[in-house]
Design a protein around this motif. Structure first.
Motif, PDB file in Angstrom:
ATOM      1  N   LEU A  70      37.875  -5.201 -27.116  1.00 49.48           N
ATOM      2  CA  LEU A  70      38.808  -6.327 -27.036  1.00 49.48           C
ATOM      3  C   LEU A  70      38.327  -7.508 -27.889  1.00 49.48           C
ATOM      4  O   LEU A  70      39.141  -8.257 -28.436  1.00 49.48           O
ATOM      5  CB  LEU A  70      38.974  -6.778 -25.575  1.00 49.48           C
ATOM      6  CG  LEU A  70      39.817  -5.872 -24.667  1.00 49.48           C
ATOM      7  CD1 LEU A  70      39.839  -6.428 -23.239  1.00 49.48           C
ATOM      8  CD2 LEU A  70      41.238  -5.753 -25.199  1.00 49.48           C
ATOM      9  N   THR A  71      37.023  -7.649 -28.022  1.00 50.38           N
ATOM     10  CA  THR A  71      36.486  -8.785 -28.779  1.00 50.38           C
ATOM     11  C   THR A  71      36.731  -8.658 -30.278  1.00 50.38           C
ATOM     12  O   THR A  71      36.676  -9.650 -31.010  1.00 50.38           O
ATOM     13  CB  THR A  71      34.969  -8.905 -28.536  1.00 50.38           C
ATOM     14  OG1 THR A  71      34.336  -7.663 -28.877  1.00 50.38           O
ATOM     15  CG2 THR A  71      34.676  -9.214 -27.069  1.00 50.38           C
ATOM     16  N   SER A  72      37.002  -7.459 -30.766  1.00 50.91           N
ATOM     17  CA  SER A  72      37.201  -7.256 -32.206  1.00 50.91           C
ATOM     18  C   SER A  72      38.665  -7.294 -32.632  1.00 50.91           C
ATOM     19  O   SER A  72      38.976  -7.171 -33.814  1.00 50.91           O
ATOM     20  CB  SER A  72      36.598  -5.901 -32.623  1.00 50.91           C
ATOM     21  OG  SER A  72      37.257  -4.833 -31.948  1.00 50.91           O
ATOM     22  N   LYS A  73      39.586  -7.491 -31.707  1.00 57.88           N
ATOM     23  CA  LYS A  73      41.011  -7.489 -32.038  1.00 57.88           C
ATOM     24  C   LYS A  73      41.435  -8.851 -32.571  1.00 57.88           C
ATOM     25  O   LYS A  73      40.832  -9.882 -32.279  1.00 57.88           O
ATOM     26  CB  LYS A  73      41.845  -7.124 -30.801  1.00 57.88           C
ATOM     27  CG  LYS A  73      41.606  -5.699 -30.312  1.00 57.88           C
ATOM     28  CD  LYS A  73      42.475  -5.383 -29.105  1.00 57.88           C
ATOM     29  CE  LYS A  73      42.239  -3.960 -28.606  1.00 57.88           C
ATOM     30  NZ  LYS A  73      42.713  -2.950 -29.567  1.00 57.88           N
ATOM     31  N   SER A  74      42.511  -8.843 -33.362  1.00 59.80           N
ATOM     32  CA  SER A  74      43.069 -10.107 -33.860  1.00 59.80           C
ATOM     33  C   SER A  74      43.676 -10.883 -32.700  1.00 59.80           C
ATOM     34  O   SER A  74      43.961 -10.309 -31.633  1.00 59.80           O
ATOM     35  CB  SER A  74      44.155  -9.823 -34.910  1.00 59.80           C
ATOM     36  OG  SER A  74      45.255  -9.127 -34.334  1.00 59.80           O
ATOM     37  N   ASP A  75      43.884 -12.184 -32.907  1.00 60.50           N
ATOM     38  CA  ASP A  75      44.394 -13.019 -31.814  1.00 60.50           C
ATOM     39  C   ASP A  75      45.750 -12.528 -31.321  1.00 60.50           C
ATOM     40  O   ASP A  75      46.025 -12.547 -30.108  1.00 60.50           O
ATOM     41  CB  ASP A  75      44.508 -14.475 -32.277  1.00 60.50           C
ATOM     42  CG  ASP A  75      43.149 -15.115 -32.501  1.00 60.50           C
ATOM     43  OD1 ASP A  75      42.135 -14.503 -32.092  1.00 60.50           O
ATOM     44  OD2 ASP A  75      43.091 -16.204 -33.099  1.00 60.50           O
ATOM     45  N   ASP A  76      46.590 -12.069 -32.237  1.00 58.66           N
ATOM     46  CA  ASP A  76      47.928 -11.624 -31.858  1.00 58.66           C
ATOM     47  C   ASP A  76      47.866 -10.362 -30.988  1.00 58.66           C
ATOM     48  O   ASP A  76      48.484 -10.293 -29.915  1.00 58.66           O
ATOM     49  CB  ASP A  76      48.764 -11.371 -33.116  1.00 58.66           C
ATOM     50  CG  ASP A  76      50.213 -11.080 -32.786  1.00 58.66           C
ATOM     51  OD1 ASP A  76      50.720 -11.644 -31.806  1.00 58.66           O
ATOM     52  OD2 ASP A  76      50.859 -10.285 -33.515  1.00 58.66           O
ATOM     53  N   VAL A  77      47.112  -9.363 -31.462  1.00 60.26           N
ATOM     54  CA  VAL A  77      46.994  -8.111 -30.701  1.00 60.26           C
ATOM     55  C   VAL A  77      46.229  -8.358 -29.403  1.00 60.26           C
ATOM     56  O   VAL A  77      46.557  -7.785 -28.357  1.00 60.26           O
ATOM     57  CB  VAL A  77      46.306  -7.031 -31.549  1.00 60.26           C
ATOM     58  CG1 VAL A  77      46.074  -5.762 -30.737  1.00 60.26           C
ATOM     59  CG2 VAL A  77      47.128  -6.724 -32.788  1.00 60.26           C
ATOM     60  N   SER A 113      57.721 -11.125 -23.281  1.00 57.52           N
ATOM     61  CA  SER A 113      57.612 -11.432 -24.713  1.00 57.52           C
ATOM     62  C   SER A 113      58.863 -11.029 -25.481  1.00 57.52           C
ATOM     63  O   SER A 113      59.080 -11.493 -26.598  1.00 57.52           O
ATOM     64  CB  SER A 113      56.397 -10.700 -25.304  1.00 57.52           C
ATOM     65  OG  SER A 113      56.606  -9.287 -25.285  1.00 57.52           O
ATOM     66  N   GLY A 114      59.669 -10.143 -24.908  1.00 53.89           N
ATOM     67  CA  GLY A 114      60.854  -9.644 -25.613  1.00 53.89           C
ATOM     68  C   GLY A 114      60.534  -8.543 -26.598  1.00 53.89           C
ATOM     69  O   GLY A 114      61.423  -8.056 -27.300  1.00 53.89           O
ATOM     70  N   LYS A 115      59.283  -8.136 -26.674  1.00 52.66           N
ATOM     71  CA  LYS A 115      58.867  -7.090 -27.611  1.00 52.66           C
ATOM     72  C   LYS A 115      58.450  -5.795 -26.906  1.00 52.66           C
ATOM     73  O   LYS A 115      58.110  -4.814 -27.563  1.00 52.66           O
ATOM     74  CB  LYS A 115      57.693  -7.588 -28.462  1.00 52.66           C
ATOM     75  CG  LYS A 115      58.015  -8.832 -29.289  1.00 52.66           C
ATOM     76  CD  LYS A 115      56.788  -9.311 -30.050  1.00 52.66           C
ATOM     77  CE  LYS A 115      57.091 -10.577 -30.849  1.00 52.66           C
ATOM     78  NZ  LYS A 115      55.896 -11.062 -31.589  1.00 52.66           N
ATOM     79  N   ALA A 116      58.459  -5.806 -25.591  1.00 50.77           N
ATOM     80  CA  ALA A 116      58.037  -4.624 -24.844  1.00 50.77           C
ATOM     81  C   ALA A 116      59.049  -3.495 -25.003  1.00 50.77           C
ATOM     82  O   ALA A 116      60.262  -3.725 -25.013  1.00 50.77           O
ATOM     83  CB  ALA A 116      57.864  -4.968 -23.368  1.00 50.77           C
ATOM     84  N   ALA A 117      58.541  -2.283 -25.161  1.00 55.49           N
ATOM     85  CA  ALA A 117      59.403  -1.105 -25.296  1.00 55.49           C
ATOM     86  C   ALA A 117      58.731   0.071 -24.607  1.00 55.49           C
ATOM     87  O   ALA A 117      57.505   0.137 -24.505  1.00 55.49           O
ATOM     88  CB  ALA A 117      59.636  -0.786 -26.777  1.00 55.49           C
ATOM     89  N   TYR A 118      59.560   1.004 -24.135  1.00 52.79           N
ATOM     90  CA  TYR A 118      59.046   2.226 -23.505  1.00 52.79           C
ATOM     91  C   TYR A 118      58.074   1.929 -22.369  1.00 52.79           C
ATOM     92  O   TYR A 118      56.983   2.475 -22.293  1.00 52.79           O
ATOM     93  CB  TYR A 118      58.372   3.125 -24.556  1.00 52.79           C
ATOM     94  CG  TYR A 118      59.251   3.415 -25.740  1.00 52.79           C
ATOM     95  CD1 TYR A 118      60.389   4.205 -25.605  1.00 52.79           C
ATOM     96  CD2 TYR A 118      58.949   2.883 -26.994  1.00 52.79           C
ATOM     97  CE1 TYR A 118      61.202   4.461 -26.684  1.00 52.79           C
ATOM     98  CE2 TYR A 118      59.763   3.144 -28.084  1.00 52.79           C
ATOM     99  CZ  TYR A 118      60.887   3.929 -27.924  1.00 52.79           C
ATOM    100  OH  TYR A 118      61.699   4.174 -28.993  1.00 52.79           O
ATOM    101  N   ASP A 119      58.439   0.976 -21.495  1.00 52.11           N
ATOM    102  CA  ASP A 119      57.650   0.611 -20.310  1.00 52.11           C
ATOM    103  C   ASP A 119      56.323  -0.050 -20.654  1.00 52.11           C
ATOM    104  O   ASP A 119      55.400  -0.058 -19.828  1.00 52.11           O
ATOM    105  CB  ASP A 119      57.391   1.841 -19.430  1.00 52.11           C
ATOM    106  CG  ASP A 119      58.600   2.203 -18.578  1.00 52.11           C
ATOM    107  OD1 ASP A 119      59.500   1.354 -18.442  1.00 52.11           O
ATOM    108  OD2 ASP A 119      58.648   3.333 -18.064  1.00 52.11           O
ATOM    109  N   GLN A 120      56.190  -0.644 -21.841  1.00 51.87           N
ATOM    110  CA  GLN A 120      54.965  -1.376 -22.157  1.00 51.87           C
ATOM    111  C   GLN A 120      54.818  -2.615 -21.280  1.00 51.87           C
ATOM    112  O   GLN A 120      53.711  -3.116 -21.101  1.00 51.87           O
ATOM    113  CB  GLN A 120      54.957  -1.789 -23.636  1.00 51.87           C
ATOM    114  CG  GLN A 120      54.799  -0.625 -24.601  1.00 51.87           C
ATOM    115  CD  GLN A 120      54.914  -1.075 -26.048  1.00 51.87           C
ATOM    116  OE1 GLN A 120      55.676  -1.992 -26.369  1.00 51.87           O
ATOM    117  NE2 GLN A 120      54.173  -0.434 -26.929  1.00 51.87           N
ATOM    118  N   ASP A 173      49.347  -2.445 -30.910  1.00 54.18           N
ATOM    119  CA  ASP A 173      48.819  -2.910 -32.197  1.00 54.18           C
ATOM    120  C   ASP A 173      49.832  -2.755 -33.322  1.00 54.18           C
ATOM    121  O   ASP A 173      49.579  -3.166 -34.455  1.00 54.18           O
ATOM    122  CB  ASP A 173      47.532  -2.170 -32.557  1.00 54.18           C
ATOM    123  CG  ASP A 173      47.712  -0.662 -32.563  1.00 54.18           C
ATOM    124  OD1 ASP A 173      48.850  -0.195 -32.333  1.00 54.18           O
ATOM    125  OD2 ASP A 173      46.716   0.048 -32.803  1.00 54.18           O
ATOM    126  N   GLY A 174      50.979  -2.163 -33.039  1.00 58.95           N
ATOM    127  CA  GLY A 174      52.044  -2.039 -34.037  1.00 58.95           C
ATOM    128  C   GLY A 174      51.856  -0.901 -35.007  1.00 58.95           C
ATOM    129  O   GLY A 174      52.718  -0.684 -35.866  1.00 58.95           O
TER     130      GLY A 174
END
Length: 276
Positions: A70-77, A113-120, A173-174
């Motif tokens: 988790l510490t290595s992820k970008s702020d957005d992810v 967030s409005g970006k959740a899909a497939y039960d995320q 992570d897209g």
């Protein structure tokens, strides 16, 4: 006097209710050194500010030794990942034990967030071996984040539950499609059933048309004269004339007719003479 006290009393009660429901997640977690890294990540991603705006919340905190990548992820992810660790309702161990079903579906903050899909935007919590296991509700996702302890709770505003490891939600992570994503519709035409049936013009070839017309030619070809080769079966001029007994009498002007009339008169005259 009583009229001046009433507004002050209402203001005091309002402030007391506000302070009772308000909390600061960063300040609370700062009291627990085992979750210091998780607390820093909440502040770094900006999610701590959004958590503090909620009146009712449950935070699934990860201890320092299990924080993983988790510490290595970008702020957005990072913000997306951490938001799946925040449940939009109050849950403590007692409420989990009182669940009617063995598995419950919980709504997390990523759903807003409005970006959740497939039960995320949902988590599954399952009672297992006397404890509880959390995981993403996405189909096929791992569900192995075990409840370790209740860090703190303030009924019924905020609850912090310690879990054994971060919750992994596919596709945040897209770069990866969620596991439960259906196959693209473009693959459907590969099925034999989905191909359009050939039209009548394409299905029938000229050779087939000749075969289809041949039964008509065979039924029309034979005739009575062709089936019987003997002259007796073929019509003759004599057959077209009426029978002899059906023929009309000869005309009055013919010689045979005149002979018959004369003979009749002779018979009549002879009878008359005999009578006299």
């Amino acid at each position: 006097m009583s009229r001046s006290i009433a507004p002050l009393l209402c203001t005091f009660l309002l402030l007391a209710a506000t302070s009772a429901s308000a909390f600061n997640i960063t300040k609370i977690l700062s009291q627990y050194s085992d979750y210091s890294t998780f607390n820093e990540l909440l502040s770094k991603s900006g999610l701590a500010t959004e958590i503090n705006k909620r009146a009712t919340i449950t935070v699934l905190a990860v201890p320092n030794g299990a924080i993983g990548d988790l510490t290595s992820k970008s702020d957005d992810v990072l913000k997306r990942d951490l938001s799946t660790h925040v449940v939009l309702d109050y849950y403590d161990p007692m409420k989990l034990r009182n669940m009617k079903e063995k598995t419950a579906k919980l709504t997390n903050m990523y759903q807003q967030s409005g970006k959740a899909a497939y039960d995320q935007g949902f988590l599954n919590v399952t009672a297992k071996d006397g404890s509880f296991v959390f995981g993403s509700a996405v189909k096929g996702a791992q569900r192995d984040s075990r409840l370790e302890k209740s860090v703190m709770n303030q009924p019924y505003n905020i609850s912090i539950l310690g879990i054994s490891q971060p919750i992994f939600t596919p596709g945040l992570d897209g770069t990866l499609a969620p596991v439960s994503a259906p196959p693209p519709k473009a693959n459907a035409p590969s099925s034999p059933k989905s191909s359009p049936p050939p039209s009548d013009d394409e299905a029938e070839s000229p050779a087939e048309e000749e075969e289809a017309e041949s039964p008509v030619e065979e039924t029309e070809a034979p005739s009575p004269s062709e089936d019987a080769d003997s002259p007796a079966s073929s019509p003759s001029p004599a057959d077209d004339s009426p029978p002899a007994d059906a023929q009309s009498p000869p005309p009055a002007g013919s010689s045979a007719g005149k002979l018959k009339v004369s003979f009749g008169l002779f018979v009549v005259l002879a009878s008359m003479v005999a009578a006299y």
